[in-house]
Write an enzyme that holds these catalytic residues in place. Structure first.
Site, mmCIF file in Angstrom:
data_model
loop_
_atom_site.group_PDB
_atom_site.id
_atom_site.type_symbol
_atom_site.label_atom_id
_atom_site.label_comp_id
_atom_site.label_asym_id
_atom_site.label_seq_id
_atom_site.Cartn_x
_atom_site.Cartn_y
_atom_site.Cartn_z
ATOM 1 N N GLU A 167 -5.956 -10.296 -2.660
ATOM 2 C CA GLU A 167 -6.790 -10.206 -1.104
ATOM 3 C C GLU A 167 -8.263 -10.223 -1.839
ATOM 4 O O GLU A 167 -9.255 -9.431 -1.310
ATOM 5 C CB GLU A 167 -6.440 -9.167 -0.406
ATOM 6 N N GLU B 95 0.620 -1.193 -0.135
ATOM 7 C CA GLU B 95 -0.097 0.072 0.101
ATOM 8 C C GLU B 95 0.794 1.059 0.108
ATOM 9 O O GLU B 95 0.720 2.206 0.829
ATOM 10 C CB GLU B 95 -1.054 -0.078 0.940
#
Ligand code: 9MR
Length: 355
Positions: free
Chosen positions: A263, A156
């Protein structure tokens, strides 16, 4: 013996078909279904936590359907890094052993994440900061060398709205691009065989963020960073316009690197105050988006399909069900609380089987 093949009945029971008939909000769960890992020509991953290893229902779903395992939190700093920056591998080892004992490929997640490690690294002089940053990465990667196939090295990195990179303790301590390059260099030195990923979310949901992410990949590769793979978390927004997921994965694939859908989940919850759509309509949208993702993944050359990973085994295992806004009905995953396939199983199985 139950029939484990994908049957026409499954296809006819697809939520799209039911939504078109104006049916009840939720599709009846499907019957026994084929193990995903047997249908797919690539690894099929799932995340999990050590606290679930003794849950028979969880084990059943995981060991029947999946061939790769990502520890949901036990290989992050929150589990490994102590306040004095010494390392505790108790839970991470448990996860690695679970994978080994059950013949699952292990994917390491995540070494450097903006949301972790700030307290333990606060107030350090630059030299100690840099040395302990390197030491953390080196020791963690070395410990699982030969057991992890790949690592999410930086998680991220891109700003929430896609406007450049995030600012945080790592970027402030070591530089915005430099801390990323450094993490990859140290990880590569510790395990040259490991596929090292840059992993992020909302890449399909927000084209601007997807573009910034891919520019970062390009910049890192041009600078000679040992980045070996692209991880797209794919926490899908069911309202992503048609074609946007495909466009992102195609662009990501153009680098020629392995791609990890890392994910996947797709919440049915509507956060907008007014959503006049029925539950059935939302479910049809959800299934269409997940189908698009799985098909776009399968459109990548076989050698670039690192793994297709879902973020939880059953709906009730999902982090989304732990959200305070959850109403106990969200069904973001491929199996329901009883381990029965949801319509998303069908969406994923159909696409993976076609490859
Ligand atoms: O699902 C994970 C949850 O159990 C953990 O408490 C949380 C913090 O470690 O992280 C969640 O997983 C996140 C993943 O590591 C990175 N992408 C977003 C995921 C959902 O928040």
């Amino acid at each position: 013996m139950p029939d484990f093949r994908l049957t026409r009945r499954h296809l006819l029971a697809s939520p799209l078909a039911l939504a078109a008939c104006g049916s009840a909000p939720s599709t009846p769960p499907l019957g026994p279904v084929s193990p995903l890992k047997d249908l797919a020509p690539c690894p099929v991953g799932v995340c999990g936590m050590s606290g679930q290893f003794d849950d028979a229902g969880w084990r059943d779903v995981v060991l029947t359907h999946f061939s790769q395992f990502t520890p949901e939190w036990e290989m992050k700093m929150e589990a490994i890094l102590r306040p004095d920056r010494s390392l505790d591998f108790t839970l991470a080892d448990r996860c690695a052993d679970f994978a080994t004992d059950n013949g699952l490929r292990l994917h390491g997640h995540a070494l450097i994440w903006y949301s972790q490690g700030a307290e333990a690294f606060a107030g350090l002089d630059r030299k100690t900061f840099a040395a302990d940053y390197d030491r953390y990465i080196r020791e963690v990667v070395t410990r699982y060398r030969g057991r992890t196939v790949g690592w999410d090295v930086v998680n991220e990195a891109v700003a929430e709205d896609g406007d450049g990179l995030r600012t945080h303790h790592w970027s402030e301590g070591l530089g915005d691009i430099d801390h990323i390059r450094r993490a990859f260099d140290v990880a590569h030195e510790a395990d040259p065989e490991s596929i090292l990923f840059l992993n992020d979310y909302n890449l399909e949901n927000l084209p601007r963020k997807g573009a910034t992410f891919l520019k970062l990949v390009e910049r890192l590769l041009k600078a000679g960073t040992p980045l070996g793979g692209i991880g797209s978390q794919s926490h899908l927004d069911i309202d992503i316009p048609d074609g946007q997921i495909t466009a992102f994965l195609r662009e990501a694939g153009a680098f020629g690197l392995p791609v990890h859908v890392s994910e996947l989940d797709a919440s049915l919850r509507s956060d907008s105050r007014i959503d006049l759509r029925s539950a059935g309509e939302r479910q049809a949208r959800q299934t269409a988006r997940v189908t698009e993702l799985a098909q776009a993944f399968m459109a990548l050359p076989p050698e670039q399909r690192y793994a297709f990973t879902v973020w939880g085994a059953r709906d009730t295992d999902s982090w989304l069900r732990r959200d305070e806004r959850d109403d106990g009905r969200d069904s973001p995953l491929l199996f329901d609380a009883s381990g029965t396939a949801t319509p998303l199983y069908d969406a994923v199985a159909g696409a993976l089987a076609s490859g």
